[in-house]
Motif scaffolding. Structure first.
Motif, PDB file in Angstrom:
ATOM      1  N   SER A  67       0.857  -1.155   0.073  1.00 55.33           N
ATOM      2  CA  SER A  67       0.019  -0.079   0.001  1.00 55.33           C
ATOM      3  C   SER A  67       0.782   1.270  -0.003  1.00 55.33           C
ATOM      4  CB  SER A  67      -1.077   0.039   1.277  1.00 55.33           C
ATOM      5  OG  SER A  67      -0.122   0.114   2.382  1.00 55.33           O
ATOM      6  N   SER A  68       0.357   2.349  -0.581  1.00 54.74           N
ATOM      7  CA  SER A  68       0.904   3.537  -0.512  1.00 54.74           C
ATOM      8  C   SER A  68      -0.258   4.655  -0.183  1.00 54.74           C
ATOM      9  CB  SER A  68       1.702   4.043  -1.887  1.00 54.74           C
ATOM     10  OG  SER A  68       2.848   3.010  -2.130  1.00 54.74           O
ATOM     11  N   LEU A  69       0.261   5.710   0.282  1.00 56.54           N
ATOM     12  CA  LEU A  69      -0.585   6.842   0.690  1.00 56.54           C
ATOM     13  C   LEU A  69      -0.087   8.097   0.076  1.00 56.54           C
ATOM     14  CD1 LEU A  69      -2.859   8.073   2.065  1.00 56.54           C
ATOM     15  CD2 LEU A  69      -1.314   8.151   4.340  1.00 56.54           C
ATOM     16  N   LEU A  70      -0.692   9.082  -0.474  1.00 57.16           N
ATOM     17  CA  LEU A  70      -0.584  10.116  -1.165  1.00 57.16           C
ATOM     18  C   LEU A  70      -1.203  11.202  -0.235  1.00 57.16           C
ATOM     19  CD1 LEU A  70       0.393  12.186  -3.197  1.00 57.16           C
ATOM     20  CD2 LEU A  70      -1.754  11.800  -4.456  1.00 57.16           C
ATOM     21  N   LEU A  71      -0.026  12.172   0.376  1.00 55.59           N
ATOM     22  CA  LEU A  71      -0.498  13.183   1.038  1.00 55.59           C
ATOM     23  C   LEU A  71      -0.247  14.586   0.282  1.00 55.59           C
ATOM     24  CD1 LEU A  71       0.498  12.122   4.652  1.00 55.59           C
ATOM     25  CD2 LEU A  71      -1.890  12.184   3.616  1.00 55.59           C
ATOM     26  N   THR A  72      -0.952  15.604   0.231  1.00 51.93           N
ATOM     27  CA  THR A  72      -0.828  16.865  -0.434  1.00 51.93           C
ATOM     28  C   THR A  72      -0.678  17.845   0.563  1.00 51.93           C
ATOM     29  OG1 THR A  72      -2.128  16.033  -2.335  1.00 51.93           O
ATOM     30  CG2 THR A  72      -1.703  18.252  -2.268  1.00 51.93           C
ATOM     31  N   GLU A  73       0.333  18.604   0.623  1.00 50.89           N
ATOM     32  CA  GLU A  73       0.757  19.596   1.567  1.00 50.89           C
ATOM     33  C   GLU A  73       0.587  19.151   2.998  1.00 50.89           C
ATOM     34  OE1 GLU A  73       2.321  22.312   1.237  1.00 50.89           O
ATOM     35  OE2 GLU A  73       2.047  22.810  -0.985  1.00 50.89           O
ATOM     36  N   PRO A  74       1.135  17.997   3.363  1.00 54.85           N
ATOM     37  CA  PRO A  74       0.981  17.432   4.714  1.00 54.85           C
ATOM     38  C   PRO A  74       1.403  18.271   5.780  1.00 54.85           C
ATOM     39  CG  PRO A  74       2.862  16.307   3.614  1.00 54.85           C
ATOM     40  CD  PRO A  74       2.244  17.173   2.714  1.00 54.85           C
ATOM     41  N   ALA A  75       2.578  19.142   5.657  1.00 56.90           N
ATOM     42  CA  ALA A  75       3.073  19.952   6.677  1.00 56.90           C
ATOM     43  C   ALA A  75       3.966  20.918   6.151  1.00 56.90           C
ATOM     44  CB  ALA A  75       3.896  19.045   7.648  1.00 56.90           C
ATOM     45  N   VAL A 140       3.615  14.023  -0.637  1.00 57.72           N
ATOM     46  CA  VAL A 140       4.484  12.898  -0.151  1.00 57.72           C
ATOM     47  C   VAL A 140       3.704  11.843  -0.473  1.00 57.72           C
ATOM     48  CG1 VAL A 140       5.431  12.223   2.193  1.00 57.72           C
ATOM     49  CG2 VAL A 140       5.508  14.537   1.668  1.00 57.72           C
ATOM     50  N   VAL A 141       4.579  10.887  -0.813  1.00 57.11           N
ATOM     51  CA  VAL A 141       4.108   9.330  -1.108  1.00 57.11           C
ATOM     52  C   VAL A 141       4.708   8.406   0.150  1.00 57.11           C
ATOM     53  CG1 VAL A 141       3.903   7.574  -2.415  1.00 57.11           C
ATOM     54  CG2 VAL A 141       3.378   9.634  -3.504  1.00 57.11           C
ATOM     55  N   ILE A 142       3.952   7.804   0.913  1.00 61.46           N
ATOM     56  CA  ILE A 142       4.607   6.997   1.771  1.00 61.46           C
ATOM     57  C   ILE A 142       4.032   5.548   1.507  1.00 61.46           C
ATOM     58  CG2 ILE A 142       4.601   6.230   4.226  1.00 61.46           C
ATOM     59  CD1 ILE A 142       2.761   9.372   3.657  1.00 61.46           C
ATOM     60  N   GLY A 143       5.048   4.533   1.199  1.00 61.96           N
ATOM     61  CA  GLY A 143       4.865   3.455   0.865  1.00 61.96           C
ATOM     62  C   GLY A 143       4.865   2.300   1.997  1.00 61.96           C
ATOM     63  N   MET A 144       3.970   1.565   2.274  1.00 58.43           N
ATOM     64  CA  MET A 144       4.069   0.819   3.350  1.00 58.43           C
ATOM     65  C   MET A 144       3.918  -0.737   2.957  1.00 58.43           C
ATOM     66  SD  MET A 144       1.433   3.127   5.854  1.00 58.43           S
ATOM     67  CE  MET A 144       2.074   2.621   7.526  1.00 58.43           C
TER      68      MET A 144
END
Length: 254
Positions: A67-75, A140-144
């Motif tokens: 799984s991966s999660l895309l976050l836009t302007e997370p911080a 940011v893309v976070i792969g898990m």
């Protein structure tokens, strides 16, 4: 069927689920460059070109969670690296929830700097953060990747999987717990404004803290005692009586 948990749905997360893909993270990176806006999860039953840290190939046949999660302007940019700790804690929370639901006891669940989930001293999951810009917008893309049904026979760290440890869960079942845990921890983090609390929680589950480990960082390899994490997320170590801060690298058992 893979679906979001209730907290994740209420917080506005979206989900795409596909049977097969090259890489969930590479796909979301391209989607972001094409204008996609997070938070969006992408989950695949298998990957044909999965990647781990430093571009290593990640073996990804069906059975584990990819799984991966895309976050836009997370911080703000100076806080983005803290997401490793946020997501690691979410993994910890999800594992604890599954273990509690199945009344599985006797598991030592820990977090290894900067981004590995360890159960009974063996790696069961990892994270990979990648980022980029679309115009003036940061993403940011976070792969898990989570070892649910099996684990690689050969890896840089001793590995295991949930099934081998008595945790019987499917990708769909575990993802519901994980997506809710991610939503909760992101809320706690508050775009970097509450990293002190995240840091304290992470340290309470830290792997080998206070012990001597091998540090591989910046083309150096040396032995040092792990002493903590600084307010920016850097690893504090004692090397031959001198404090050093490791901002990027890996740690290994002696």
């Amino acid at each position: 069927m893979v679906s979001l948990g209730e907290r994740a749905r209420l917080d506005g997360f979206q989900l795409r689920h596909v049977p097969t893909i090259g890489s969930t993270s590479a796909t979301l990176m391209q989607d972001a460059l094409n204008g996609a806006i997070g938070p969006v999860w992408l989950v695949a039953d298998q990957q044909e070109d999965g990647k781990g840290r430093r571009g290593r190939f990640w073996h990804s046949p069906p059975g584990n969670l990819y799984s991966s999660l895309l976050l836009t302007e997370p911080a703000p940019s100076e806080y983005v690296a803290q997401l490793s700790f946020v997501m690691a804690l979410a993994l910890y929370d999800a594992v604890c929830a599954v273990a509690a639901a199945q009344s599985v006891d006797g598991l030592t669940i820990e977090l290894k700097w900067p981004n590995d989930l360890m159960i009974n001293g063996k790696k069961c999951a990892g994270l990979l953060l990648e980022g980029g810009m679309k115009g003036q917008s940061r993403f940011v893309v976070i792969g898990m990747g989570v070892n649910l049904a099996f684990h690689p026979d050969q890896s840089n760290h001793p590995a295991s999987d949930f099934a081998s440890l008595g945790l019987n869960t499917s990708p769909a079942h575990f993802f519901a717990f994980l997506s809710d845990a991610v939503a909760q921890r992101l809320g706690q983090w508050a775009r970097g404004n509450n990293f002190a609390e995240i840091r304290a929680d992470w340290l309470s589950h830290a792997y080998k803290m206070g012990e001597v480990m091998r540090i591989n960082a910046n083309a150096e390899s040396y032995e040092a005692r792990l002493e903590g994490v600084d307010p920016t997320g850097g690893l504090i170590v004692d090397h031959m009586g001198r404090q050093r801060i490791v901002t990027a690298g890996e740690i290994f058992n002696l």
